[in-house]
Design a protein around this motif. Structure first.
Motif, mmCIF file in Angstrom:
data_model
loop_
_atom_site.group_PDB
_atom_site.id
_atom_site.type_symbol
_atom_site.label_atom_id
_atom_site.label_comp_id
_atom_site.label_asym_id
_atom_site.label_seq_id
_atom_site.Cartn_x
_atom_site.Cartn_y
_atom_site.Cartn_z
ATOM 1 N N UNK A 161 0.827 -1.211 0.000
ATOM 2 C CA UNK A 161 0.000 0.000 0.000
ATOM 3 C C UNK A 161 0.857 1.256 0.000
ATOM 4 N N UNK A 162 0.456 2.227 -0.811
ATOM 5 C CA UNK A 162 1.205 3.476 -0.900
ATOM 6 C C UNK A 162 0.451 4.619 -0.230
ATOM 7 N N UNK A 163 -0.831 4.711 -0.525
ATOM 8 C CA UNK A 163 -1.560 5.876 -0.052
ATOM 9 C C UNK A 163 -3.055 5.599 -0.083
ATOM 10 N N UNK A 164 -3.740 6.081 0.921
ATOM 11 C CA UNK A 164 -5.200 6.042 0.919
ATOM 12 C C UNK A 164 -5.701 7.473 1.070
ATOM 13 N N UNK A 165 -6.622 7.848 0.221
ATOM 14 C CA UNK A 165 -7.139 9.214 0.268
ATOM 15 C C UNK A 165 -8.634 9.175 0.489
ATOM 16 N N UNK A 166 -9.094 10.105 1.298
ATOM 17 C CA UNK A 166 -10.532 10.163 1.543
ATOM 18 C C UNK A 166 -11.135 11.295 0.720
ATOM 19 N N UNK A 167 -12.224 11.012 0.061
ATOM 20 C CA UNK A 167 -12.887 12.047 -0.731
ATOM 21 C C UNK A 167 -14.262 12.273 -0.125
ATOM 22 N N UNK A 168 -14.417 13.385 0.523
ATOM 23 C CA UNK A 168 -15.601 13.598 1.342
ATOM 24 C C UNK A 168 -16.894 13.640 0.533
ATOM 25 N N UNK A 169 -16.840 14.343 -0.577
ATOM 26 C CA UNK A 169 -18.070 14.500 -1.370
ATOM 27 C C UNK A 169 -18.300 13.321 -2.314
ATOM 28 N N UNK A 170 -17.380 12.405 -2.343
ATOM 29 C CA UNK A 170 -17.529 11.266 -3.243
ATOM 30 C C UNK A 170 -16.636 11.406 -4.455
ATOM 31 N N UNK A 171 -15.880 10.363 -4.749
ATOM 32 C CA UNK A 171 -14.955 10.402 -5.889
ATOM 33 C C UNK A 171 -15.689 9.934 -7.132
ATOM 34 N N UNK A 172 -15.435 10.578 -8.254
ATOM 35 C CA UNK A 172 -16.096 10.165 -9.499
ATOM 36 C C UNK A 172 -15.124 9.571 -10.507
ATOM 37 N N UNK A 173 -13.840 9.833 -10.343
ATOM 38 C CA UNK A 173 -12.891 9.271 -11.302
ATOM 39 C C UNK A 173 -11.467 9.407 -10.816
ATOM 40 N N UNK A 174 -10.637 8.430 -11.162
ATOM 41 C CA UNK A 174 -9.210 8.519 -10.864
ATOM 42 C C UNK A 174 -8.442 8.076 -12.105
ATOM 43 N N UNK A 175 -7.204 8.500 -12.171
ATOM 44 C CA UNK A 175 -6.329 8.000 -13.219
ATOM 45 C C UNK A 175 -4.882 8.094 -12.781
#
Lengths: 425, 823
Positions: free
Chosen positions: B301-315
C-alpha cells in the motif's frame, strides 16, 4: 440470426406510415424522453426501456417499427462484417428512402458530396467531378445558410479537382522547352484554369474551418503566377482569423511561405512564436531555437532556452537526440556567460518532476543500452542541472566506452565547472 | 513531434449543440473520409483501399466464464418495469416517462406500515385508548379504539373491493383520513419520489463504474498476467488472479487468487507500468487507494485518500510513477504526487461549456506530465497544474464544434498515450451516448475522427491495445454498460492523421453465450439469464503477441463474474461472407454446464420483499402424521413444500426417452395387397382370409400405433416407480396411504363421478389415452372386481409384455360401458 422483416408487412402497412418516422428525432420527443433526467441529456436507449414497460416485451408491429428494426438489422450486419446480408436488408429498406420529406431533400447535396468524396478517394476523378457538378446545381426550397456552406464546399472540391488537372499540366510543362509553340498555348490554358479554380476556393476558405488542402493548393497556384501578395494574404487570414480554430498547420504554412520568400528573421520568429504557444512540442521548435539563438536580442536568446525545455517536457519528445544535444550545448553556453538566472527560472517548475521523468536510474540504464550518444547528452544536462552526484550522471560517467571515452571526460569537466548546483563563489 | 501535414477538411462552427442551420459535416472526419486524398502527382495510385479484410474473428459465438461463480448471491435490482407507470400509454402517440410513485407509496405503506405510521401513532397516542372497558373518560378527545381494532381483525386484504368495512371503520377513515394520509404521504411521497428518480437515473446511466473495475497486469514473463477486479456480494474484495495463456491462446487460471478486503465497493481499477514499476489504484465511493505491485505479486500500500463528497474518477499518470489524479463530486480535481503530496489543481462547481446539473467529473493526463484534462458532461478542458489557477484550454466542447446532437453529453474521456505509441501521444478519446471522438490536444475543439457507435447502452469502458504487429492498426475496444462490445482499428501517426483502418466490428456479448447452456426450467433459466445480463463493469485485454495475433478479452459483470473471449486476426483477405460462423466446442459446452451447476447451487438471494402468501406449509403439516410412506410420495411432498418443479429425473427415475411418434405407416392398401396376392396366384385364399377377418371382430386393425406407444410409455413409467403389480391382491399398506394422499381432503372417495366429470371435457381422441393413464393409477384398486381389465376384452394381443394392463382399443363396442366397469 436476426429475423428478416417481412416485405409484405411493409407494403400493406404503408398507410400507417407516421410522421415520426419522417423526422427521426423531433424536438418534442427529446423533451419528453429526457424529462425525468432533468439534465437535458438524451438517452438513445430510453425508448427501448419504455417499450418493455409499455408492451411488456411484446413486439410492436407497425410500419415505423418494422423499418426501425430493419435499419438496426442493417447496422448489425455491417458491424459483423456480413456484407451480403447487409445488402439484402438494405434492399428491403430502400423503399423508405423514397418517402424522405423536404428536410432530407435539402440534404441531397450532402449525400452527393459524400458520394463524390468516395469517388475521389478511389481515384475516379472524372466521375467525382460529374457528381460535384450535379450537387452544385441542386436546389430545393429556399437556399439556407447551411446549404450555402455545402455548396461552397462542393465548389471547393471541384476546385481541388481542377487543381489536380492544373498541377498535372504543370508537370508536363516543366518537360517542354520554353521556346516551343506548345508551351505558350499550354501556359495560356493553365492561366484560364487557375482563374476558375481561385473562384472556387475563395468562398470556402473564408468560412471558418480546417481547409488545409484547399489553402495549400490555392497558395501554390497563386505563387506560380507570382501573386505573392495574394498568397500572403490568404495564408495570413487563414492563420490569424480568430473565427478559425487554432490550426498549427496554418502557422506552419505561413512560416514556410515566408521562408521561401526569404522574409527577415524577426518576421519568422514572430510567426513561430505563435506556433510555440500552440504546439510547443512541434519539430519546427528546434528550428525556432536556432533562430532565437542567433538573434541579437537577449530576450530572444532567453526564449531559446525555454523553447528547448518546452520541447523536452512532452512524452513524445523524450528521446529526441537533437533536442538533447541542443540543450546540452546551449546550457553550457549560457552558464559560461553567467546567465544562471535564466536556467534557474526554467528549472524551477521542472525540478520536482524532470529527475524522475528523464533522469531516473531506469532511464540511465535503458538509454545507455539503446542509444549511448543520447545517454551522453542527457547525462551532461543532468550533471549541469542536478550536479555530479546525481544518479543519471554518475551511471553514465562510470561507463567505459572506447569511442565515447573522450566525450565523457569532457562532460565531467563541464559539469564540474558549470553545474548550477555548484556553490556560488 | 511531427504534426500531420494535411488535416481533414472540417467546418468549424462555434455554437450550442443541435444547431440546425449548419450542415452536419461530421462525416468528413469519419471513416468514409479516412483516406488521404490522392496527391497531384500520381492521382491514380495513391488511393489506399480501406482494409475491408481487417477482422478479428471470435473463436466462439460468445464469451465463456473464466471462474466459477462466487459464493455470494446476486440480485439484479430494480428494473424499468418496477419504476415506471404502466397505464395510460395507449392514449399517447409517444410514451412518456412517469414514475409510479403512487403504487410504490401504497406498497410501502402496506409493507412497512410500522415504519410509516408508528411515529404518527406515537404522536396521537394520548388521543387514543387502546384497551379497557367502557368507562366514560372525562376527556372528550380520547377515542376508544378497541372495537376498531377488532373490526380490522389483523388486516384487510390489500386492494380488495369486497373487504368488509364496518361503520366504525368507515367513520374513522373519513374523520382521520385527511390527517393521517396527508402528513404521512406528503413527507414520504417527497422522499420516495426523490429516491425513485435517483434509481431511474441510475438505471438509465450508472456512472459509478465509469472507466471500469477490471485491469490486466502483464507479468515479466510472456503469456502470463494478473487480473485485478472486485468480487464478493458488495464488490468490496479486490482480487489478484494470476492467469497464464496457453499456446493456443486460452487462459488458464492459476491457484487461488490473493485478495484484499476493502471497506467499500470498488468502482474503478486503474493500473500503470512506468519504468518497470507497476502501480495500481482503486476508486471506491468515498476513498481512493494506491498500491505498488512488487515482483512476487504482493501489493504494497502506498496511499489512501478520503474524498468527502464522493470520488467520481481517478487516473494514474502514464509518465511519472505514483502520480494520481482524483476528481470529486464537488468539482475539485486533485493531483497526488509522491514528492508534493495532495495538490488541488482545479475547482469549479459549475460545468465547463454550459450549465448541466451533473456532479460527475473526470480527469486524465496528457502528453505533458504537468497538464491534466478535466472533464464533465459538457466538455473537456486542459489544465496546467503549474500555471495560475482557473485558466486552461477547452479540448472538447459539446456543441456545434464537434457537430454534437441535442442532448449529447460526455460519458468518458480517456488519454490514449502509451509507452510505445504508434501514433503521437497527444490523442484523447471522448465517448458520448451517440458517438466516439478522437481529439488531438494540439488541435483543440476539432475532432480528428468521429464515429457514431450506435451502442444501445452507455459506453463507459474503452481500452486502446497495442498493435498486433508492426504497421498494424491499433485495436480500440469500446464497451457498453449493457455488455455490448465494439472493436475499432485505428491507424495513423507520424505525418498522417489517425483514421479508422477498417470498418469497426461488433464482438459477441455475454448474452450471446446463452445458447451454449442447456435449456432449464423457467425459474432457473431466468436466474441464468439475469446473471448473464448483469451490467458490464469492467473490460480488460491481454495484448496480442507478435508471433500469434490472438487477442484475449475479459469482461467483468456486476454479479462478479469474469467472462473471456478470444479473437484471432484473420490473415489475408477472406472471401465475402464465406467464413463459417464460429461454433461452440464440446469443451466450452461442458465448461458452461459445470459453471451452471455451480451457479444453481448458490443460495438464492434474500429477497427484500415477498408478496404475502398463504402458508401451504401449514396445510402440508397435517399430513406429516402419516409416516409410513414410500420414497416417491416423500419426494413429491418435499418438492411441494419447496415449491419446486418436479421432473421425472427428480423422482429418481431416469426419464425414459419416449421414442418420437413414428409416422403412421399406413396399413397396406387393400387393393395392392390383393393384387400382389393375385399376381402370385393366391387371390382366392386372400379373399377367404379377408372374409373371415371381416366376420370376426378384428376390424380395428387400423388403430393408430401412436396409442400403443403412449400406453407403453405409461406402463414403463409405472413399472419404474416400483408400484406393486396390479394383479396382486390384497393391496399393500403403501398403496392405501398413497391413495389416501392423492384424494383431495373433503372429497368423498367416489372416483367414478369425478372421473366422468372431467372426462366429458376431454376430446374423444384423448379420452382413451386418459383412460389408459387412469387405469394405471393405483386408485382403482378400491373398485371391486377383476381389476381394470374388462373381462370382455378380446384384444389380448395389445397386452404388453411387462404389464397386464390393457389399453382398450377404441372400436364399435360401447366405450361407456367399459368405462363404468373399469372404474
Amino acid at each position: 440470426m436476426p429475423r428478416r422483416p417481412s416485405r409484405r408487412r411493409c407494403e400493406t402497412d404503408v398507410s400507417d406510415f407516421s410522421e415520426e418516422l419522417r423526422k427521426p428525432v423531433t424536438e418534442d420527443e427529446q423533451m419528453e424522453t429526457s424529462m425525468l433526467s432533468a439534465k437535458g441529456m438524451h438517452f438513445p436507449w430510453l425508448q427501448k426501456q419504455l417499450e418493455t414497460v409499455v408492451t411488456g416485451g411484446k413486439k410492436k408491429k407497425d410500419f415505423a417499427q418494422t423499418t426501425r428494426t430493419c435499419l438496426s438489422f442493417i447496422q448489425d450486419a455491417l458491424l459483423k462484417h456480413q456484407w451480403q446480408q447487409a445488402a439484402e436488408y438494405m434492399h428491403s429498406y430502400l423503399q423508405t428512402l423514397e418517402d424522405w420529406d423536404s428536410y432530407k431533400k435539402q440534404a441531397a447535396p450532402e449525400i452527393s458530396l459524400q458520394h463524390a468524396l468516395y469517388l475521389l478517394h478511389h481515384g475516379m476523378l472524372e466521375e467525382a467531378n460529374r457528381t460535384l457538378s450535379q450537387a452544385e446545381t441542386w436546389r430545393y426550397g429556399e437556399k439556407s445558410s447551411s446549404q450555402e456552406i455545402l455548396i461552397n464546399l462542393v465548389q471547393a472540391y471541384k476546385g481541388l479537382l481542377e487543381y489536380y488537372a492544373w498541377s498535372k499540366k504543370k508537370m508536363e510543362l516543366s518537360k517542354i522547352d520554353e521556346d516551343d509553340y506548345a508551351f505558350t498555348t499550354k501556359s495560356r490554358n493553365m492561366l484560364s484554369q487557375s482563374w476558375k479554380t481561385s473562384v472556387n476556393f475563395c468562398a470556402l476558405i473564408k468560412t471558418p474551418g480546417v481547409w488545409d488542402l484547399f489553402v495549400k493548393s490555392y497558395v501554390e497556384m497563386l505563387e506560380f503566377y507570382g501573386d505573392q501578395d495574394g498568397a500572403r494574404e490568404v495564408l495570413t487570414n487563414y492563420a490569424y482569423d480568430e473565427k478559425f480554430p487554432s490550426n498549427p498547420n496554418a502557422h506552419i504554412y505561413l512560416y514556410n511561405f515566408l521562408k521561401r520568400e526569404k522574409a527577415p528573421r524577426a518576421k519568422l520568429i514572430s510567426v513561430l512564436k505563435i506556433l510555440y504557444d500552440i504546439v510547443p512540442s512541434h519539430t519546427l521548435m528546434l528550428e525556432f531555437h536556432m533562430l532565437l539563438r542567433k538573434s541579437e536580442k537577449e530576450e530572444h536568446r532567453k526564449l531559446g532556452l525555454a523553447v528547448l525545455f518546452g520541447v523536452l517536457d512532452f512524452a513524445g519528445c523524450t528521446k529526441n537526440i537533437t533536442a538533447w544535444t541542443y540543450l546540452a550545448k546551449y546550457l553550457k553556453q549560457i552558464l559560461m556567460v553567467n546567465h544562471l538566472s535564466w536556467v534557474q527560472e526554467e528549472w524551477k517548475s521542472r525540478k520536482n518532476w524532470w529527475p524522475t521523468f528523464h533522469f531516473s536510474h531506469f532511464w540511465a540504464k535503458s538509454d545507455w543500452k539503446e542509444d549511448s550518444d543520447l545517454a551522453c547528452e542527457k547525462a551532461l544536462v543532468a550533471g549541469l542541472l542536478l550536479g555530479k552526484g546525481y544518479r543519471y550522471f554518475r551511471y553514465i560517467s562510470k561507463q567505459d566506452h572506447e569511442i565515447l571515452r573522450k566525450k565523457i571526460k569532457r562532460m565531467k569537466k563541464s559539469v564540474k565547472k558549470y553545474s548550477i548546483t555548484n556553490p556560488v563563489v | 513531434m511531427e504534426f500531420p501535414s494535411n488535416l481533414h477538411p472540417t467546418l468549424f462552427m462555434a455554437g450550442p449543440l443541435g444547431m440546425t442551420d449548419v450542415p452536419d459535416l461530421s462525416f468528413m472526419c469519419s471513416w468514409k473520409d479516412a483516406l488521404t486524398l490522392p496527391g497531384p502527382q500520381n492521382c491514380k495510385d495513391r488511393a489506399l483501399p480501406l482494409a475491408k479484410d481487417l477482422l478479428w474473428e471470435p473463436s466462439m459465438p460468445g464469451p465463456l466464464p473464466l471462474l466459477p461463480p462466487g459464493p455470494d448471491p446476486w440480485d439484479p435490482g430494480v428494473t424499468a418495469r418496477d419504476l415506471l407507470f404502466r397505464g395510460g400509454y395507449h392514449y399517447r402517440r409517444r410514451p412518456q416517462v412517469v414514475l409510479d410513485v403512487t403504487e410504490q407509496l401504497s406498497r410501502f405503506l402496506w409493507d412497512h406500515g410500522d415504519i410509516a405510521f408508528a411515529p404518527l401513532g406515537k404522536l396521537m397516542l394520548e388521543n387514543f385508548k387502546l384497551e379497557g372497558g367502557r368507562n366514560y373518560s372525562k376527556k372528550r378527545t380520547v377515542v376508544r379504539v378497541k372495537r376498531l381494532l377488532q373490526d380490522l381483525g389483523g388486516y384487510q386484504p390489500w386492494g380488495c373491493p369486497w373487504a368488509h368495512v364496518s361503520h366504525r371503520l368507515r367513520r374513522f377513515s373519513i374523520l382521520g383520513g385527511p390527517v393521517l394520509s396527508r402528513s404521512v404521504s406528503l413527507l414520504l411521497g417527497k422522499l420516495l419520489h426523490e429516491e425513485l428518480a435517483l434509481r431511474w437515473e441510475q438505471l438509465l446511466l450508472d456512472e459509478a463504474f465509469t472507466g471500469g473495475a477490471l485491469a490486466w497486469l502483464p507479468s515479466r514473463t510472456a503469456r502470463t498476467g494478473q487480473l485485478v477486479y472486485p468480487a464478493g456480494g458488495a464488490l468490496d474484495r479486490l482480487y489478484f488472479q494470476e492467469v497464464s495463456l496457453t499456446s493456443a491462446g486460452n487462459p488458464r487460471v492459476l491457484k487461488n487468487p490473493g485478495h484484499i478486503q476493502l471497506r467499500g465497493p470498488v468502482r474503478q481499477v486503474v493500473t500503470s507500468t512506468i519504468q518497470e514499476e507497476t502501480l495500481l489504484a482503486v476508486r471506491s465511493d468515498y476513498h481512493c487507494a494506491m498500491w505498488k505491485v512488487g515482483k512476487p505479486g504482493e501489493p504494497a500500500p502506498l496511499k489512501v485518500l478520503q474524498v468527502e463528497k464522493g470520488a467520481t474518477g481517478i487516473n494514474l499518470s502514464p509518465h511519472l510513477p505514483g502520480e494520481l489524479a482524483i476528481c470529486s463530486r464537488s468539482g475539485a480535481v486533485c493531483l497526488w504526487t509522491p514528492q508534493d503530496g495532495l495538490q488541488l489543481v482545479y475547482k469549479d462547481p459549475e460545468t465547463l461549456a454550459f450549465r448541466d446539473p451533473s456532479p460527475w467529473r473526470w480527469a486524465d493526463f496528457t502528453a505533458h506530465p504537468r497538464v491534466l484534462t478535466v472533464g464533465d458532461r459538457t466538455g473537456v478542458k486542459m489544465i496546467d497544474t503549474q500555471g495560475p489557477p482557473g485558466c486552461g484550454l477547452l479540448l472538447f466542447r459539446c456543441g456545434a464544434e464537434a457537430s454534437c446532437q441535442k442532448g449529447e453529453r460526455v460519458l468518458l474521456a480517456q488519454y490514449l498515450g502509451q509507452p510505445d505509441p504508434v501514433f503521437p501521444p497527444t490523442l484523447h478519446l471522448i465517448c458520448t451516448q451517440f458517438s466516439l471522438y478522437l481529439v488531438d490536444e494540439r488541435l483543440p475543439l476539432v475532432p480528428v475522427l468521429k464515429w457514431d457507435h450506435g451502442l444501445p447502452s452507455a459506453p463507459l469502458l474503452a481500452r486502446l491495445l497495442p498493435p498486433a504487429g508492426p504497421s498494424c492498426p491499433q485495436p480500440l475496444l469500446l464497451g457498453g454498460q449493457g455488455g455490448q462490445l465494439q472493436l475499432l482499428h485505428i491507424s495513423g501517426g507520424g505525418t498522417s492523421m489517425p483514421r479508422l483502418a477498417g470498418p469497426p466490428q461488433t464482438l459477441p456479448s455475454v448474452t450471446d453465450s446463452l445458447s451454449t447452456f442447456p435449456l432449464l426450467e423457467p425459474k432457473h433459466q431466468q436466474q441464468l439469464e439475469e446473471r448473464l445480463q448483469a451490467p458490464t463493469i469492467g473490460l480488460a485485454a491481454a495484448p496480442p503477441w507478435i508471433s500469434t495475433p490472438i487477442l484475449l478479452l475479459f469482461q467483468l459483470s456486476a454479479a462478479g463474474d469474469i467472462f473471456h473471449q478470444q479473437l484471432r486476426l484473420l490473415p489475408g483477405a477472406p472471401l465475402l461472407d464465406q467464413t463459417p460462423p464460429p461454433s461452440w466446442t464440446p469443451q466450452a459446452t461442458a465448461h458452461c454446464s459445470r459453471w451452471l451447476v455451480d451457479l444453481l447451487e448458490l443460495p438464492p438471494s434474500p429477497t427484500a420483499w415477498a408478496a404475502p402468501t398463504f402458508s401451504h406449509r401449514r396445510l402440508l403439516g397435517h399430513m406429516d402424521l402419516q409416516k409410513s410412506e414410500g420414497e416417491l410420495p416423500q419426494r413429491l411432498r418435499v418438492a411441494m413444500a419447496r415449491g419446486q418443479l418436479l421432473r421425472p429425473g427428480d423422482l429418481g427415475t431416469p426419464p425414459t426417452a419416449e421414442p418420437p411418434p413414428a409416422p403412421e405407416c399406413a396399413p397396406q392398401d387393400e387393393l395392392s395387397e390383393r393384387l400382389s396376392e393375385a399376381w402370385e396366384g393366391r387371390g382366392a385364399t386372400w379373399w377367404e382370409r379377408q372374409q373371415g377377418r371381416a366376420s370376426g371382430s378384428q376390424t380395428q386393425a387400423k388403430r393408430p400405433k401412436r396409442r400403443t406407444q403412449l400406453s407403453s410409455t405409461f406402463s414403463s413409467l409405472t413399472s419404474c416407480l416400483d408400484l406393486p403389480d396390479d394383479n396382486s391382491p390384497p393391496p399393500s399398506p403403501d398403496q392405501t396411504s398413497f391413495k389416501a394422499r392423492l384424494e383431495p381432503p373433503g372429497i368423498p372417495p367416489s372416483q367414478e363421478s369425478t372421473q366422468e366429470l372431467w372426462e366429458r371435457g376431454v376430446r374423444s381422441e384423448r379420452r382413451q389415452t386418459l383412460r389408459d393413464y387412469m387405469a394405471k393409477l393405483p386408485l382403482q384398486k378400491d373398485t371391486p372386481g377383476p381389476a381394470a381389465t374388462p373381462p370382455s376384452q378380446p384384444s389380448s394381443n395389445w397386452v404388453t409384455s411387462s404389464q397386464q394392463q390393457t389399453p382398450v382399443p377404441r372400436g364399435s363396442q360401447a366405450p361407456r360401458k367399459r368405462q363404468r366397469m373399469g372404474f
